[in-house]
Motif scaffolding. Structure first.
Motif, mmCIF file in Angstrom:
data_model
loop_
_atom_site.group_PDB
_atom_site.id
_atom_site.type_symbol
_atom_site.label_atom_id
_atom_site.label_comp_id
_atom_site.label_asym_id
_atom_site.label_seq_id
_atom_site.Cartn_x
_atom_site.Cartn_y
_atom_site.Cartn_z
ATOM 1 N N THR B 43 -12.408 1.126 -3.394
ATOM 2 C CA THR B 43 -12.185 2.305 -4.254
ATOM 3 C C THR B 43 -13.130 3.242 -3.428
ATOM 4 N N GLU B 85 -7.435 4.907 -8.859
ATOM 5 C CA GLU B 85 -7.489 3.394 -9.723
ATOM 6 C C GLU B 85 -7.488 3.977 -11.209
ATOM 7 N N ASP B 161 -4.219 3.447 -5.147
ATOM 8 C CA ASP B 161 -5.493 2.484 -5.447
ATOM 9 C C ASP B 161 -4.887 1.447 -6.506
ATOM 10 N N GLU B 162 -4.763 0.046 -6.391
ATOM 11 C CA GLU B 162 -4.308 -0.802 -7.103
ATOM 12 C C GLU B 162 -3.019 -0.553 -8.081
HETATM 13 MG MG LIG Z 1 -11.403 -0.281 -7.141
#
Ligand SMILES: [Mg+2]
Ligand SMILES: Nc1ncnc2c1ncn2[C@@H]1O[C@H](COP(=O)(O)OP(=O)(O)OP(=O)(O)O)[C@@H](O)[C@H]1O
Lengths: 573, 237
Positions: B43, B85, B161-162
């Motif tokens: 991140t 995220e 992000d994820e």
């Molecule tokens: Mg992260």
């Protein structure tokens, strides 16, 4: 079944205890004594007694409405129980007072208070009376609750109207005395002290019947309006807007000098409220030093137009000074904004609070006395002129405030739905994501501080000219607190909310002379009650309400389901 | 030349040295994945690229132009979009308003309308829920919305992000399919993931990050076969 009714009874007792504590606090605060000389209904009930009665009724009503079971008998029992508990606490107070020197701790715990509470019946008979009164009033609250909704509404509206007419006796009589035609009506409605009995009954019945009939008919009327063709609907809307404007224009004529003064104050705080609403409500930046911009506006006008400061005056025209007041306030807003750009929440609140104090101390300092007048303030500030008319009195200033408020409301509404307004909204929800959407935080924040400050500067400029003088002590922290409170009470981010908040927090207390002393108690209580029961404010903004609902749901209550709140843009089915 | 080039960046949180010289490249039309354990610095890398953090050393270029000192909004305007995220969507805004917020920095109305249509065809579930509030969407729908909103910035490089975090297997599948589809339509993607197996299936190349450093970089296929990735990230013996 049994379990719920027992639980209900316990709840009623608990709520009764809370109500009782409130009543005892009211008594020890000295409100009963302060309110007792005035009658609501002449010779029947005093304002102090009414206060107790209303608290008692409200407590029992809440106790009944919170219950789970809906049996009439249960409701009556619960209401009566809550009522008795409330008055039990008063009885405890009286008996404690009879044996202990409570007066040493509570200034208002005097025999006179106990006499007022027991109607002079003495402790024994008084106790009996209070308990029976609690029982009866509690049961009455339950009965009101059990009425069909429309009737209940009518009854409550009628009772509230009687209460208001009684409380506002002086204002109503003085206002009506401007018009000879109303003299017989006033004579009929009012006794020497308070409403006459016949007057009170007339108001009760007339208002009750009228509001009941209206509740029956209003749906039909609304349906008829909805069926009108669009052009007619638009015409209707414009007519109602025009009528409202006409009423606004005529208000000072109708209301007279004193009420115009009250309205001026409402206008002053409304201007500030709308300004702070931009910063706190729209952009979500908690500013506790908003008074600074008000002070800067006032002092700018003062310094520019006053001949008092031992030098030649710069201008004698308020209108010429006005833009400078606004510009200087905006500059101050941006200047404050720059160092706090990276701050959020509590830190921002503390820094802005400090800023407000710094400004107040600066204008009062000996160091700047030569330019700003020090603690003596600035006198002989110019009055605005419109053509040949010089604006001097409250009713004339009313129009200045009205103009200012309309302008500021217009700007607020436009900016709220603009690109900038959307950027504020995104920033308020999440600064990081707002940035990731391409929103420029620096400019967006500074715009909020600057625009908010400009409204503050405008209100300060009018304030300075209305008073004709400014002193440092007019700009203390309490002004910021009042402005913030009225936004919170009205509903953050909601423009109608700010208006309602200003009327409720600034207008209402000024209508009640007896209230002045308890003003901040009232603020505090109102804030606590609002936060507990209606944190979104009296007239919440749709979005803000949803944010709070979400917050509550996250707290573990009902999960969002099929009836999830939906916001449709206008014109969508 | 690489479209996005990150060259030896060092980022700090106060005294904490979070990125210790990260270098990576993303070419036009690629899916590149950055995989690593919790706290590895994934991140932080994304934040440094997007400008919410500035690197103390190192350079970031987009099509050869240095962007490492620019503020976040300028980087968005140059064409790097991101879905942050934890799917931080605007809870009090409707689905459509969230998406429109994504187009905040754009002024070309017809193109915005086209992109909105594109997002709604990509995620039919969002189209059904246009006027529902973001906060009331399910986790999977919120992820779709976050991705859709990032697409509304019309990015040349999309950073995710994820995107599969906290989703049920079926939804994970669907999200990765969408990522692949987006890529086939021409979007360049930098995909940050903990789900290494999935990420390496859709990506062309990958980087493995551990405590702020790239420890391995290769084609996705080779990474899948590598000892380190198999043991640490694919959970194989
Ligand atoms: Mg992260
Ligand atoms: N705001 C912060 N302040 C201080 N340290 C931070 C901050 N954010 C992250 N860190 C630290 O920096 C390191 C890298 O964090 P980062 O969030 O980049 O990890 P990540 O790879 O994204 O992990 P995850 O998969 O759990 O999201 C961690 O050690 C973390 O504790």
């Amino acid at each position: 079944m049994k379990a719920t009714s027992n639980a209900d009874l316990w709840l009623a007792v608990k709520i009764g205890l809370i109500g009782g504590i409130v009543v005892v606090a009211i008594a020890l605060e000295g409100m009963i004594q302060a309110f007792s000389p005035r009658d609501i209904v002449g010779g029947v009930i005093t304002m102090g007694q009414t206060l107790l009665l209303v608290t008692l009724l409200a407590t029992a009503y809440i106790a009944v409405s919170r219950g789970e079971s809906h049996q009439p008998m249960r409701a009556l029992v619960n209401g009566a129980a809550a009522g008795v508990v409330v008055n039990c606490l008063l009885v405890v107070l009286i008996w404690l007072g009879a044996f202990l020197p409570l007066g040493a701790m509570f200034l208002n715990a005097t025999p006179q208070l106990y006499d007022l509470l027991t109607l002079g019946l003495g402790p024994l008979t008084g106790t009996l009376f209070l308990l029976i009164a609690g029982l009866v009033v509690g049961a009455i609250a339950a009965l009101i609750y059990l009425l069909p909704p429309q009737v209940r509404r009518a009854v409550l509206i009628a009772l509230t109207t009687v209460l208001l007419m009684g409380v506002l006796q002086d204002l109503v009589t003085v206002t009506l005395s401007n018009f000879d035609a109303f003299t017989p009506i006033t004579k009929f409605l009012y006794a020497q002290n308070g409403l006459s009995i016949a007057g009170a009954l007339t108001i009760l019945i007339a208002v009750g019947v009228a509001s009941y009939l209206w509740s029956q008919k209003s749906a039909q009327v609304q349906a008829r309006i909805d069926r009108l063709p669009p052009t007619r609907q638009r015409a209707l809307r414009w007519t109602s807007i025009l009528i409202s404007i006409a009423i606004l224009l005529l208000l000072p004529k109708i209301l007279g000098l004193y009420l115009s003064e009250v309205l001026d104050n409402v206008g002053l705080y409304l201007l500030m409220g709308l300004g702070l609403n931009i910063v706190v409500g729209f952009a979500g930046l908690l500013d506790l030093g908003y008074v600074a911009f008000f002070a800067i506006g006032a002092y700018t006008v003062g310094v520019l137009t006053s001949p008092e400061l031992g030098r030649a005056i710069i201008t004698d025209s308020w209108w010429l000074a006005l833009p400078f007041a606004v510009i200087v306030a905006v500059l101050a807003g941006v200047l404050l904004g720059i160092p706090v750009l990276r701050m959020r929440g509590d830190y921002l609140a503390i820094v802005t609070l400090g800023f407000g104090e710094i400004i107040r101390i600066l204008v009062g300092s000996d160091f700047l006395r030569h330019w700003l007048g020090g603690s003596q303030g600035v006198l002989l500030i110019a009055k605005p002129e419109v053509g040949p008319i010089k604006i001097i009195n409250p009713p004339e200033f009313y129009y200045l405030f009205l103009g200012g408020c309309l302008l500021v409301i217009f700007i607020s509404m436009r900016v709220k739905n603009s690109r900038l307004g959307r950027a504020w909204m995104a920033m308020r929800e999440d600064e990081d994501v707002a940035q990731a959407m391409g929103i420029e935080l620096v400019a967006t924040k500074l715009m909020a501080f600057g625009l908010g400050a400009s409204f503050g500067g405008l209100s300060g400029a009018i304030f300075a000219s209305k008073l004709g003088s400014v002193y440092p002590h007019s700009f203390n922290f309490l002004v910021s607190v009042n402005v913030l409170s009225l936004i919170i009470i009205g509903g953050m981010g909601s423009i109608p909310g700010v208006i309602v908040g200003a009327l409720a927090l600034v207008g209402l207390p000024e209508l009640l002379r007896e209230f002045a002393e308890f003003r901040y108690l009232f603020y505090g209580a109102a804030l606590v009650v609002m936060m507990l029961t209606r944190p979104e404010g009296l007239v919440p903004e749709a979005r803000r309400r949803i944010e709070l609902e979400e917050f509550r749901e996250e707290g573990g209550e009902s999960p969002p389901g099929a009836d999830a709140p939906v916001l449709k843009p206008a014109g969508q089915p | 030349m690489a479209m996005l080039q990150v060259n030896d960046i060092h980022s700090y949180y106060g005294h904490i040295h979070a990125l210790k010289g990260i270098s990576l490249t993303v070419d036009k039309g690629e899916i590149v994945t950055l995989i690593g354990a919790n706290g590895a610095g994934k991140t932080t890398t994304l934040k440094t690229i997007s400008g919410t953090m500035h690197p103390r050393h190192g350079a970031i270029t987009l099509d050869g132009e240095h962007i490492e000192g620019l503020p976040p909004h300028a980087i968005v305007m140059r064409g790097i979009g991101q879905s942050p995220e934890g799917r931080k969507i605007f809870g009090a805004l409707t689905v459509q308003e969230n998406l429109e917020m994504g187009a905040y920095a754009r002024t070309d109305k017809p193109a915005i309308a086209r992109d909105l249509d594109f997002v709604f065809t990509l995620f039919p579930r969002l189209a059904e829920r246009k006027f529902q509030l973001g906060g009331t969407l399910s986790g999977g729908e919120q992820q779709m919305l976050a991705m859709g909103r990032a697409l509304m910035t019309h990015p040349r490089v999309l950073m995710l992000d994820e995107p599969s975090m906290g989703l049920a297997p079926v939804l994970v599948e669907a999200i990765f399919e969408t990522i692949q589809k987006l890529n086939q339509e021409g979007t360049t993607i930098l995909l940050i993931e903990q789900n290494a197996a999935k990420a390496l299936q859709v990506a062309k190349r990958g980087y493995v990050i551990e405590t702020g450093q790239i420890v391995l970089q290769d084609t996705a296929e080779n990474l899948r076969k590598s000892e380190l990735v198999r043991k640490a990230y694919l959970g194989e013996m």
